[in-house]
Design an enzyme around this catalytic site. Structure first.
Site, short mmCIF file in Angstrom:
data_model
loop_
_atom_site.label_atom_id
_atom_site.label_comp_id
_atom_site.label_asym_id
_atom_site.label_seq_id
_atom_site.Cartn_x
_atom_site.Cartn_y
_atom_site.Cartn_z
CB CYS A 40 1.40 -7.91 -15.15
SG CYS A 40 2.80 -7.41 -15.74
CG HIS A 41 6.12 -10.71 -20.04
ND1 HIS A 41 8.07 -10.02 -19.15
CD2 HIS A 41 6.10 -11.53 -20.38
CE1 HIS A 41 9.30 -11.12 -19.63
NE2 HIS A 41 7.97 -11.42 -20.59
CB THR A 42 5.84 -8.52 -13.46
OG1 THR A 42 5.96 -7.37 -14.10
CG2 THR A 42 6.21 -8.73 -11.95
CG HIS A 61 1.31 -7.61 -10.77
ND1 HIS A 61 1.12 -9.08 -11.51
CD2 HIS A 61 1.27 -7.01 -11.68
CE1 HIS A 61 2.15 -9.03 -11.88
NE2 HIS A 61 1.98 -7.64 -12.47
CD GLU A 62 -3.31 -6.05 -16.11
OE1 GLU A 62 -2.69 -4.49 -16.03
OE2 GLU A 62 -3.44 -5.60 -16.78
CB CYS A 91 1.20 2.09 5.81
SG CYS A 91 2.41 2.83 6.78
CB CYS A 94 6.21 3.53 5.95
SG CYS A 94 6.44 4.04 4.44
CB CYS A 97 3.25 6.59 3.71
SG CYS A 97 2.65 5.04 2.90
CB CYS A 105 3.71 1.47 1.52
SG CYS A 105 3.67 1.75 2.91
NE ARG A 109 9.83 -1.15 -1.39
CZ ARG A 109 11.04 -0.09 -1.84
NH1 ARG A 109 10.97 1.35 -1.19
NH2 ARG A 109 12.47 -0.81 -1.85
CB CYS A 168 -0.09 -3.87 -13.83
SG CYS A 168 1.86 -3.98 -13.81
NE ARG A 361 -1.84 -6.64 -19.11
CZ ARG A 361 -0.78 -6.40 -18.79
NH1 ARG A 361 0.36 -7.43 -19.81
NH2 ARG A 361 -0.06 -5.82 -17.61
ZN LIG Z 1 2.65 -5.68 -13.90
ZN LIG Z 2 3.57 3.79 4.70
#
Ligand SMILES: [Zn+2]
Ligand SMILES: [Zn+2]
Length: 368
Positions: A40-42, A61-62, A91, A94, A97, A105, A109, A168, A361
């Protein structure tokens, strides 16, 4: 257990593929054998210091894979389940959520910012030194441990390389069009930026029944993919002004829904200017941390709804299985989005191709 993983040690743009140690899953956690992990570019931005990350870290993260073991207290998945990983596990308790906005969440985070699991610790180490998490997923590795909420079960007949993309790009782009943009049949849609997120937004608009769907980029290769995946018109912004093209197609009004997926000041401005008064603007791209965006106030005049979302306003537990069904029915075209498959050892070459704009991708595939 020893695993191969791509570790970001310094933000020099290069990952180090090395053997690291992974501990057993803790309370509420699951061990996932990764089958595929998208670039991913992130990730690229993180590798270059444009997004925050606690170093050293296993990034990615994908991902998607198969649950191999579960820790105590796990009830949502079982060993053998095929799962797509969500970088925003929630979670359930919170403020957010509770309000039905699970991807915001607060617990997730905080862990994300600390580079840890939900309990504030990590499961990776090398030479006795901890290695941090990235987005609670860290999928550029043969195996990872995630909170059970991050492992979303998907149908076992859905290919895992395509499932990785749900985590993602596809969720962000499809959700950007369908959830955040609320695209309806016959809506005029423009998507500015045709990377994997933009291509997924185009697919979301097509599946929602939009017409026209104008795809904008400066890379002819990406415009070709956009056409194949559902764009009715393509605009190379080096040759033509996308705002003029969109207005010409909409009796001078502008798009009902204008979607930004490039993360530049100029594209954010174009997206606003290409939207019609009373229309909706969805910003999916992001600039480097700390960078300002300037806009002429006239681009806000009349009345416009501007939505910014990182994950397509998703609810991964509901959305991933639906997206898998859409793909299995042949409506969501994911195989066409994977234009390169490569082994973990070649991950740096994959990011080079991504940055050069040569891939829709690129996906790391693991032998298992
Ligand atoms: Zn991503
Ligand atoms: Zn939460």
């Amino acid at each position: 257990m020893q695993i191969q993983a791509a570790v970001l040690r310094e933000t020099t743009g290069t990952l180090s593929v090395e053997e690291i140690e992974i501990a057993p899953p803790g309370w509420g956690e699951v061990l996932v054998r990764i089958a595929a992990s998208g670039l991913c570019h992130t990730d690229w931005e993180t590798m270059h210091g444009q997004q925050p990350c606690v170093l050293p870290a296993v990034i990615g993260h994908e991902g998607a894979g198969v649950v191999e073991a579960i820790g105590p207290g796990v009830t949502l998945v079982a060993p053998g389940d095929h799962v797509a990983l969500s970088w925003s596990p929630n979670c359930g308790r919170c403020f957010y959520c509770d309000r039905g906005q699970p991807i915001l969440c607060e617990v997730a985070r905080a862990a994300n910012a600390a580079g840890t699991m939900l309990d504030g610790t990590t499961r990776f180490s090398a030479g006795g030194r901890p290695i941090h998490y990235y987005s609670l997923v860290s999928s550029h590795a043969e195996r990872t441990i995630v909170p059970e909420q991050a492992a979303i079960p998907i149908r076992p007949d859905f290919p895992l390389d395509r499932a990785a993309l749900l985590g993602c790009a596809v969720m962000t782009g499809y959700g950007g069009a369908v959830h955040a943009g609320r695209v309806r049949p016959e809506d005029a849609v423009v998507v500015i930026g045709c990377g994997a997120v933009g291509l997924s937004a185009i697919q979301g608009a097509r599946i929602a029944g939009a017409w026209p769907i104008v795809a904008v980029d400066v890379n002819p290769l990406k415009l070709g993919w956009a056409e194949r995946l559902g764009a009715t018109h393509t605009v190379n912004a080096r040759d033509r002004d996308p705002v003029t093209v969109v207005r010409d197609l909409t009796r001078g009004r502008g798009a009902d829904v204008a979607i930004e997926a490039a993360g530049q000041n100029v594209t954010i401005r174009q997206t606003l200017e290409a939207s019609r008064p009373g229309g909706r603007v969805v910003i999916l791209g992001k600039t480097a941390v700390g960078q300002d965006v300037t806009l002429p106030f006239t681009s806000l005049m009349g009345e416009r709804e501007i939505v910014r979302t990182s994950y397509g306003m998703s609810r991964p537990r509901q959305d991933f299985p639906k997206l898998a069904d859409l793909a299995m029915r042949g409506e969501l075209l994911l195989d066409d989005m994977i234009t390169m498959r490569l082994p973990l050892a070649d991950i740096n070459r994959g990011f080079g191709e991504l940055q050069a704009g040569n891939v829709a991708r690129a996906v790391i595939v693991f032998d298992g």
